[in-house]
Design a protein around this motif. Structure first.
Motif, mmCIF file in Angstrom:
data_model
loop_
_atom_site.group_PDB
_atom_site.id
_atom_site.type_symbol
_atom_site.label_atom_id
_atom_site.label_comp_id
_atom_site.label_asym_id
_atom_site.label_seq_id
_atom_site.Cartn_x
_atom_site.Cartn_y
_atom_site.Cartn_z
ATOM 1 N N PHE A 73 34.166 23.986 46.314
ATOM 2 C CA PHE A 73 34.641 22.812 45.570
ATOM 3 C C PHE A 73 35.353 23.288 44.316
ATOM 4 C CE2 PHE A 73 31.373 21.113 48.301
ATOM 5 C CZ PHE A 73 31.907 19.909 48.733
ATOM 6 N N SER A 74 34.587 23.480 43.239
ATOM 7 C CA SER A 74 35.203 23.968 41.997
ATOM 8 C C SER A 74 34.769 25.398 41.678
ATOM 9 C CB SER A 74 34.808 23.043 40.833
ATOM 10 O OG SER A 74 33.401 22.991 40.706
ATOM 11 N N TYR A 75 34.150 26.067 42.651
ATOM 12 C CA TYR A 75 33.705 27.443 42.435
ATOM 13 C C TYR A 75 34.215 28.318 43.573
ATOM 14 C CZ TYR A 75 30.552 25.653 38.877
ATOM 15 O OH TYR A 75 30.046 25.065 37.755
ATOM 16 N N GLU A 76 34.320 29.654 43.262
ATOM 17 C CA GLU A 76 34.665 30.652 44.280
ATOM 18 C C GLU A 76 33.656 31.788 44.229
ATOM 19 O OE1 GLU A 76 38.610 32.025 44.140
ATOM 20 O OE2 GLU A 76 39.526 30.089 44.583
ATOM 21 N N TYR A 77 33.690 32.583 45.271
ATOM 22 C CA TYR A 77 32.807 33.745 45.305
ATOM 23 C C TYR A 77 33.314 34.819 44.362
ATOM 24 C CZ TYR A 77 30.280 32.017 49.373
ATOM 25 O OH TYR A 77 29.501 31.290 50.208
ATOM 26 N N CYS A 78 32.370 35.389 43.665
ATOM 27 C CA CYS A 78 32.657 36.552 42.812
ATOM 28 C C CYS A 78 31.818 37.714 43.343
ATOM 29 C CB CYS A 78 32.292 36.225 41.359
ATOM 30 S SG CYS A 78 32.318 37.654 40.270
ATOM 31 N N THR A 79 32.499 38.773 43.863
ATOM 32 C CA THR A 79 31.797 39.873 44.534
ATOM 33 C C THR A 79 32.011 41.173 43.764
ATOM 34 O OG1 THR A 79 32.095 38.806 46.674
ATOM 35 C CG2 THR A 79 31.554 41.163 46.671
ATOM 36 N N PHE A 80 30.890 41.828 43.442
ATOM 37 C CA PHE A 80 30.940 43.170 42.844
ATOM 38 C C PHE A 80 30.860 44.180 43.998
ATOM 39 C CE2 PHE A 80 29.520 40.569 39.373
ATOM 40 C CZ PHE A 80 30.109 41.141 38.246
ATOM 41 N N VAL A 81 31.770 45.178 43.965
ATOM 42 C CA VAL A 81 31.804 46.215 45.036
ATOM 43 C C VAL A 81 31.713 47.606 44.399
ATOM 44 C CG1 VAL A 81 33.133 44.780 46.601
ATOM 45 C CG2 VAL A 81 34.324 46.270 45.009
ATOM 46 N N ASN A 82 31.100 48.506 45.139
ATOM 47 C CA ASN A 82 30.943 49.917 44.726
ATOM 48 C C ASN A 82 31.884 50.766 45.574
ATOM 49 O OD1 ASN A 82 30.171 52.480 44.000
ATOM 50 N ND2 ASN A 82 27.963 52.102 44.244
ATOM 51 N N CYS A 83 32.851 51.447 44.908
ATOM 52 C CA CYS A 83 33.856 52.240 45.616
ATOM 53 C C CYS A 83 33.721 53.707 45.219
ATOM 54 C CB CYS A 83 35.263 51.739 45.302
ATOM 55 S SG CYS A 83 35.538 50.004 45.734
ATOM 56 N N SER A 84 33.978 54.561 46.202
ATOM 57 C CA SER A 84 33.895 56.014 45.954
ATOM 58 C C SER A 84 35.187 56.564 45.378
ATOM 59 C CB SER A 84 33.539 56.751 47.260
ATOM 60 O OG SER A 84 34.515 56.467 48.262
ATOM 61 N N ARG A 85 36.212 55.773 45.287
ATOM 62 C CA ARG A 85 37.481 56.196 44.716
ATOM 63 C C ARG A 85 38.108 55.017 43.983
ATOM 64 N NH1 ARG A 85 41.648 54.123 47.777
ATOM 65 N NH2 ARG A 85 41.058 53.279 49.830
ATOM 66 N N LYS A 86 39.137 55.339 43.223
ATOM 67 C CA LYS A 86 39.841 54.292 42.522
ATOM 68 C C LYS A 86 40.697 53.481 43.490
ATOM 69 C CE LYS A 86 40.043 56.173 37.845
ATOM 70 N NZ LYS A 86 40.929 56.520 36.697
ATOM 71 N N ILE A 87 40.744 52.194 43.261
ATOM 72 C CA ILE A 87 41.458 51.259 44.143
ATOM 73 C C ILE A 87 42.711 50.764 43.426
ATOM 74 C CG2 ILE A 87 41.341 49.120 45.477
ATOM 75 C CD1 ILE A 87 39.506 51.352 46.438
ATOM 76 N N ASP A 88 43.807 50.859 44.113
ATOM 77 C CA ASP A 88 45.072 50.358 43.556
ATOM 78 C C ASP A 88 45.387 49.003 44.201
ATOM 79 O OD1 ASP A 88 47.396 50.034 42.225
ATOM 80 O OD2 ASP A 88 48.539 51.495 43.414
ATOM 81 N N ASP A 89 44.704 47.973 43.724
ATOM 82 C CA ASP A 89 44.873 46.626 44.283
ATOM 83 C C ASP A 89 44.668 45.622 43.135
ATOM 84 O OD1 ASP A 89 44.678 44.112 45.547
ATOM 85 O OD2 ASP A 89 43.839 45.016 47.374
ATOM 86 N N GLU A 90 45.639 44.742 42.937
ATOM 87 C CA GLU A 90 45.590 43.817 41.799
ATOM 88 C C GLU A 90 44.471 42.790 41.918
ATOM 89 O OE1 GLU A 90 48.947 40.679 43.519
ATOM 90 O OE2 GLU A 90 49.311 41.785 41.659
ATOM 91 N N THR A 91 43.944 42.568 43.107
ATOM 92 C CA THR A 91 42.846 41.614 43.272
ATOM 93 C C THR A 91 41.508 42.227 42.900
ATOM 94 O OG1 THR A 91 42.554 42.198 45.590
ATOM 95 C CG2 THR A 91 44.082 40.400 45.088
ATOM 96 N N TYR A 92 41.467 43.521 42.631
ATOM 97 C CA TYR A 92 40.240 44.204 42.241
ATOM 98 C C TYR A 92 40.344 44.591 40.773
ATOM 99 C CZ TYR A 92 38.832 44.569 47.151
ATOM 100 O OH TYR A 92 38.460 44.287 48.433
ATOM 101 N N ARG A 93 39.318 44.237 40.025
ATOM 102 C CA ARG A 93 39.292 44.567 38.603
ATOM 103 C C ARG A 93 38.162 45.557 38.355
ATOM 104 N NH1 ARG A 93 38.452 39.040 35.738
ATOM 105 N NH2 ARG A 93 38.267 40.442 33.932
ATOM 106 N N LEU A 94 38.465 46.644 37.644
ATOM 107 C CA LEU A 94 37.466 47.666 37.342
ATOM 108 C C LEU A 94 36.514 47.137 36.282
ATOM 109 C CD1 LEU A 94 36.544 50.632 37.794
ATOM 110 C CD2 LEU A 94 38.007 51.246 35.833
ATOM 111 N N VAL A 95 35.212 47.414 36.458
ATOM 112 C CA VAL A 95 34.186 47.046 35.481
ATOM 113 C C VAL A 95 33.752 48.322 34.786
ATOM 114 C CG1 VAL A 95 31.983 45.869 35.106
ATOM 115 C CG2 VAL A 95 33.444 45.182 37.007
ATOM 116 N N PRO A 96 34.336 48.678 33.636
ATOM 117 C CA PRO A 96 34.091 49.990 32.991
ATOM 118 C C PRO A 96 32.644 50.221 32.624
ATOM 119 C CG PRO A 96 36.014 48.901 32.058
ATOM 120 C CD PRO A 96 35.336 47.900 32.926
ATOM 121 N N CYS A 97 31.937 49.168 32.180
ATOM 122 C CA CYS A 97 30.564 49.382 31.704
ATOM 123 C C CYS A 97 29.610 49.745 32.826
ATOM 124 C CB CYS A 97 30.066 48.145 30.950
ATOM 125 S SG CYS A 97 29.916 46.654 31.994
ATOM 126 N N LEU A 98 29.990 49.509 34.070
ATOM 127 C CA LEU A 98 29.137 49.848 35.215
ATOM 128 C C LEU A 98 29.642 51.054 35.985
ATOM 129 C CD1 LEU A 98 28.429 46.267 36.670
ATOM 130 C CD2 LEU A 98 26.915 47.653 35.234
#
Length: 631
Positions: A119-144
């Motif tokens: 409705f007025s919400y979307e899924y927010c998913t945290f993912v763990n990657c073994s390498r850096k991702i070059d994709d604008e839909t993915y935002r890096l979380v520096p503190c984690l």
């Protein structure tokens, strides 16, 4: 009686529900106030809410415990239908400024609730990657993130599906986030805004559930009084949630129809009696007050300024007492009625009660202002008055023998009630009274209604002028009178009062009326009485003039229908009714002629209207003429 009993029972039930749920079941925890059905706090009675919607209060914060996680409750919505629910925050997010949720919503089944995702919400998913991702839909979380582990977050509807993730990444946790927050906003700040879950409504409610919902304001229309709101809420719930056609559905609707129909009829009747009737009465009173407001103000202003008035002011209750509740009526006229009264000292009076009036109070003011300060033997004395709201009265000295008209019009020339000496005395006294009005007062008073009816006689038949309702005050040094309306009685009105082409209005207008009065006294009949057979006698002054001419020409030894007294009164009267005001004598000259002998009075010219045609009058013959345009 049965319907009324049902109504009373239901009314008591409604107020009972209201008292119980608001006093016993309503509760608070921290910032959340008035927590009530279908929610309840742990420890509340079971009827206060549903078990599946039980909340806890710990550390002054409201919490919801679910099998796979714990959540803080920041807001509760009691809106109607599927939007009744809560705003939740995962406890794990509040541990620090950079901590992940403890529960994945997409893996979790909320007992008794549905999530608002989609409705007025979307899924927010945290993912763990073994390498850096070059994709604008993915935002890096520096503190984690570390040098070897990269934590990204992505906000998209299908991010919870493993198949859509990029290679070398795995999901950690999925939660809900508002889709209206900008993409570059701090993700943890976004998560601390919380997400909503809604009540998992059953497809069919029970009557008890509908009563609970209605009593606790589940369908809130705050501007409507509670008993009506309760009924609207429960009927709405029943109509939308009970099985149509079931026994409970039919019984409840029939019961409410039987109760509400009489109540509606009673309410309409009460509305008409308690609201519409007083409103109509108020409008009627305001209308009547507005009609009399200006006259009352004018009269009260006048009376307040006349502090030196000699007449006494009486209340209306005193007037009722003086007249013995209006027991003895003396007469009736266009002004109102006259009653006999007695003052506390035993002094007899005549009380004139003024009727309903539409003028501005001018007649009343004229009476009080003119004769209120006059003391003359031939002017009726005003003893007191009443001006209380629309009730107005004038109190005069009592004239036991009534008015002159009943003595001169009921007698004949051969059989008069008064002898010649008394008739002459009455004529002379009235003339002196009228002269006093014109010259004896500080202000010249013009009566404008001299006629036999307004000449009253006391116990010894002393005449006195009365009825000053049409009077007008005029400075003595001003000979002309400004008037826009003719005033007086038809037959006694001077020609100049009908049309200014005959001359200007002045004190000579009263002289004309007095002349007509003398003609009445001389002939013992009304000048307007058209019962004389001869055509030459159709206008009485003309007939009188012809008789006088014959008498003057043939001498007094000739026997005619007119005697010496009539000759004298008629000569003076004919002088007074001259068409042009300038040709009429003043009242002092009239007094002199009445005191002289008949043969010493010169024969007057024949008035213009003593011909074959008389002065035209309106066909309706009103008692007071309307204004007529000047020639």
């Amino acid at each position: 009686m049965l319907i009324l009993l049902c109504f009373l029972l239901l009314s008591n039930a409604e107020f009972g529900f209201r008292y119980y749920f608001q006093r016993v079941c309503s509760n608070s925890c921290g910032d959340l106030q008035n927590i009530h059905y279908p929610f309840r706090l742990k420890g509340d009675p079971p009827q206060c809410g549903e078990k599946s919607h039980e909340l806890s209060c710990e550390g002054n914060r409201t919490m919801l415990f679910q099998p796979n996680g714990t959540f803080y409750v920041t807001n509760i919505s009691y809106e109607e239908g599927p939007f009744m629910g809560m705003t939740l925050i995962d406890v794990g997010i509040t541990r620090s400024n950079c901590s992940l949720p403890s529960v994945s919503l997409w893996l979790k089944n909320f007992t008794g609730y549905n999530t608002m995702l989609g409705f007025s919400y979307e899924y927010c998913t945290f993912v763990n990657c073994s390498r850096k991702i070059d994709d604008e839909t993915y935002r890096l979380v520096p503190c984690l993130s570390t040098n070897s582990t990269f934590i990204y977050v992505t906000i998209r509807y299908d991010a919870a599906s493993v198949g859509v993730l990029v290679q070398d990444c795995r999901p950690v946790v999925t939660t809900a986030v508002s889709d209206s927050i900008p993409h570059n906003e701090d993700i943890f700040k976004m998560l601390r805004e919380g997400f909503q879950v809604m009540l998992d409504y059953p497809s069919v409610f029970s009557v008890k559930q509908c009563i609970n919902f209605a009593a606790n304001g589940a369908y809130v229309v705050s501007i409507i009084p509670y008993p009506i709101r309760f009924e609207m809420n429960i009927l709405h719930c029943i109509a939308n949630n009970l099985n149509f056609g079931s026994r409970e559905y039919i019984i409840i609707w029939v019961l409410f129809v039987l109760v509400d129909a009489p109540i509606l009829i009673i309410a309409i009747l009460l509305l008409g009696r308690l609201v519409l009737a007083p409103l109509c009465l108020l409008v009627f009173l305001v209308y009547n007050i507005s009609i009399h407001l200006i006259p009352i103000d004018v009269v009260e202003t006048f009376l307040q300024r006349q502090v030196a008035l000699s007449p006494t002011r009486y209340t209306y209750n005193e007037i009722v007492s003086i007249t013995n509740n209006f027991k003895e009526k003396l007469g009736q006229g266009g002004f109102g009625s006259v009653f006999k009264g007695k003052l506390p000292g035993g002094y007899l009076v005549a009380v004139k009660i003024l009727g309903n009036f539409m003028d501005n109070g001018e007649d009343f003011i004229n009476e009080v202002s003119t004769i209120g300060t006059i003391h003359h033997v031939n002017i009726v004395q005003l003893i007191g008055f009443c001006a209380e709201g629309t009730n107005r009265a004038l109190i005069y000295e009592y004239m036991s023998n009534g008015s002159l008209d009943k003595y001169i019009f009921t007698s004949t020339t051969k059989n008069r009630f008064f002898n010649d000496e008394k008739i002459n005395e009455i004529a002379l006294s009235v003339a002196k009274g009228l002269h006093y009005l014109h010259q004896g007062c500080e202000m010249q008073i013009l009566h404008f209604d001299i006629k036999p009816h307004n000449v009253l006689l006391d116990h010894d038949f002393t005449p006195k002028l009365s009825d000053f309702g049409l009077a007008k005050l005029q400075p003595k040094n001003k000979s002309l009178v400004s008037m826009s309306l003719a005033r007086g009685t038809i037959g006694y009105i001077a020609p100049e009062l009908v049309s200014r082409s005959f001359g200007n209005v002045s004190h000579k207008s009263d002289v004309y009326s007095f002349g007509m009065l003398l003609m009445d006294m001389a002939g013992g009949r009304r000048h307007a009485d058209m019962k004389i057979e001869k055509s030459s006698q159709l206008y009485y002054p003309s007939w009188i003039y012809d008789q006088l001419q014959q008498t003057e020409a043939l001498g007094s030894h000739v026997h005619l229908e007119i005697d010496d007294l009539e000759r004298k009164l008629c000569k003076v009267g004919l002088w007074c009714i001259q068409t042009r005001p300038v040709d009429r004598p003043s009242m002092i000259r009239v007094v002199e002629m009445l005191e002289a002998g008949v043969d010493s009075i010169q024969m007057p010219p024949k008035p213009f209207f003593c011909g074959s045609e008389s002065l035209p009058v309106p066909s309706s013959s009103p008692s007071e003429l309307s204004v007529i345009s000047e020639c």
